[in-house]
Scaffold this active site. Structure first.
Site, PDB file in Angstrom:
ATOM      1  N   ASP A   1      -9.937 -13.179  54.374  1.00 41.71           N
ATOM      2  CA  ASP A   1      -8.310 -12.831  54.230  1.00 41.71           C
ATOM      3  C   ASP A   1      -7.401 -13.266  55.187  1.00 41.71           C
ATOM      4  O   ASP A   1      -7.678 -12.770  56.504  1.00 41.71           O
ATOM      5  CB  ASP A   1      -8.528 -11.010  54.461  1.00 41.71           C
ATOM      6  CG  ASP A   1      -7.403 -10.419  54.048  1.00 41.71           C
ATOM      7  OD1 ASP A   1      -6.162 -11.164  53.749  1.00 41.71           O
ATOM      8  OD2 ASP A   1      -7.085  -9.412  54.062  1.00 41.71           O
TER       9      ASP A   1
ATOM     10  N   ASN B   1      -1.782 -21.309  48.552  1.00 42.02           N
ATOM     11  CA  ASN B   1      -1.473 -20.948  47.137  1.00 42.02           C
ATOM     12  C   ASN B   1      -1.936 -19.484  46.894  1.00 42.02           C
ATOM     13  O   ASN B   1      -1.565 -18.889  45.942  1.00 42.02           O
ATOM     14  CB  ASN B   1      -2.551 -21.929  46.376  1.00 42.02           C
ATOM     15  CG  ASN B   1      -2.866 -21.373  44.991  1.00 42.02           C
ATOM     16  OD1 ASN B   1      -1.812 -21.603  44.104  1.00 42.02           O
ATOM     17  ND2 ASN B   1      -3.920 -20.778  44.761  1.00 42.02           N
TER      18      ASN B   1
ATOM     19  N   SER C   1       7.724 -19.690  43.132  1.00 47.71           N
ATOM     20  CA  SER C   1       7.552 -19.314  41.873  1.00 47.71           C
ATOM     21  C   SER C   1       9.410 -19.755  41.496  1.00 47.71           C
ATOM     22  O   SER C   1       9.998 -19.534  42.076  1.00 47.71           O
ATOM     23  CB  SER C   1       7.229 -18.112  41.931  1.00 47.71           C
ATOM     24  OG  SER C   1       7.673 -17.610  40.313  1.00 47.71           O
TER      25      SER C   1
ATOM     26  N   TYR D   1       7.642  -9.613  44.226  1.00 43.71           N
ATOM     27  CA  TYR D   1       6.968 -11.019  44.071  1.00 43.71           C
ATOM     28  C   TYR D   1       8.180 -12.110  44.322  1.00 43.71           C
ATOM     29  O   TYR D   1       7.696 -12.768  45.093  1.00 43.71           O
ATOM     30  CB  TYR D   1       6.423 -11.052  42.625  1.00 43.71           C
ATOM     31  CG  TYR D   1       5.812 -12.511  42.443  1.00 43.71           C
ATOM     32  CD1 TYR D   1       4.424 -12.694  43.155  1.00 43.71           C
ATOM     33  CD2 TYR D   1       6.288 -13.366  41.689  1.00 43.71           C
ATOM     34  CE1 TYR D   1       3.931 -14.038  42.802  1.00 43.71           C
ATOM     35  CE2 TYR D   1       5.556 -14.492  41.460  1.00 43.71           C
ATOM     36  CZ  TYR D   1       4.323 -14.931  41.942  1.00 43.71           C
ATOM     37  OH  TYR D   1       4.036 -15.976  41.970  1.00 43.71           O
TER      38      TYR D   1
ATOM     39  N   VAL E   1       2.242 -20.557  33.986  1.00 46.90           N
ATOM     40  CA  VAL E   1       1.266 -21.630  34.017  1.00 46.90           C
ATOM     41  C   VAL E   1      -0.053 -20.741  33.530  1.00 46.90           C
ATOM     42  O   VAL E   1      -0.181 -19.390  33.583  1.00 46.90           O
ATOM     43  CB  VAL E   1       0.761 -21.827  35.650  1.00 46.90           C
ATOM     44  CG1 VAL E   1      -0.370 -22.880  35.551  1.00 46.90           C
ATOM     45  CG2 VAL E   1       2.151 -22.587  36.194  1.00 46.90           C
TER      46      VAL E   1
END
Length: 288
Positions: A77, A108, A160, A173, A205
């Site tokens: 983590d 990522n 994003s 997000y 995606v």
């Protein structure tokens, strides 16, 4: 496996280098691992849950067999200092020859919370910012002593399209992804003698994250399809992509297309590009 057993038609641009890719047991992260490995890069496959242990091990075996590189999996983590230390220690044990060098670092790993502004709860806020923002910060700091000293290093942030276009119901997000883009601009200056730092911003995606969200979320993203040049569905697309493309007026990206953008940024030829936000969304948003 000896690399000489793998036939090659041309030199591989990342031969002998090392890449760490977070959240890489599946989906986009796994596609990035496959792409970099095909170019000769040794890889660290990172995941955070026991349920991904086997997928990570299978991916390591796959790329080692296919490309004659060395791959290790590390369950850690990275939103915690001890997780970052575990990653570095594992990389040292496997790749120090005689010292460790981290040539490529791809941030990522991410989690997603969806909902309107009034649905935001404190615990989810702290969780998503810990994983999506604190994690990349801690891991980059942990890797800094091991980055190249000749500007050949590459750091890539996976952002994003949501924070670019302001997709509804993505307050948490989108906030984290906007933070990543800001961090890249800071780090490209702080790390200018070590590595370039750039960001890409995928749209939809074909990943588990996209497939598992409600159709109403997909429909919200589909509102942009009439403006996106590359989303037209073709006969050569997979049946699943064609089905979703017909339903929502345009297709999502394949994970290998996003991995290809990452690989382009990581190439030696991209050494004069840093601090940039690069379009990886079929033209929904242009790189400026």
């Amino acid at each position: 496996m000896a690399s000489a057993q793998i036939p090659r038609s041309s030199p591989r641009v990342h031969e002998g280098k090392l890449a760490i890719v977070t959240g890489s047991a599946r989906s986009i992260g796994a596609a990035i691992i496959r792409n970099l490995a095909s170019k000769g890069c040794n890889v660290v496959v990172n995941h955070v849950t026991p349920s991904s242990d086997q997928a990570a091990l299978d991916l390591c075996k796959e790329v080692e067999t296919a490309h004659g590189i060395k791959a290790i999996s590390v369950r850690a983590d990275v939103s915690k200092t001890e997780g970052c230390t575990k990653m570095i220690d594992a990389a040292k044990a496997a790749f120090a020859n005689p010292t460790l060098q981290v040539d490529i670092l791809v941030h990522n790993a991410a989690i997603l919370y969806m909902g309107p502004l009034e649905s935001v709860v404190e615990s989810e806020f702290h969780h998503i910012y810990a994983v999506n923002v604190l994690g990349p910060t801690l891991l980059t700091a942990a890797c800094k002593p091991y980055l190249p000293t000749d500007r050949s290093g590459r750091i890539v942030m996976i952002s994003s399209i949501n924070c670019k276009v302001g997709t509804p119901n993505t307050s948490l997000y989108s906030g984290t992804k906007g933070a990543l883009e800001a961090l890249a601009r800071v780090w490209c200056r702080e790390l200018s003698e070590r590595a370039t730092v750039n960001t890409i911003n995928p749209g939809p995606v074909m990943t588990d994250m996209y497939m598992n969200v409600a159709d109403e979320v997909k429909q919200g993203l589909a509102l942009w399809n009439p403006l996106t040049p590359l989303v037209a569905v073709r006969e050569t697309d997979s049946p699943e992509v064609q089905e979703l493309g017909r339903k929502f007026g345009g297709r999502a990206a394949y994970d290998h297309e996003i991995a290809g953008m990452v690989a382009t940024i990581c190439s030696p030829e991209s050494g004069w590009c840093t601090g940039s936000l690069i379009s990886a969304n079929g033209g929904l948003s242009f790189s400026l």
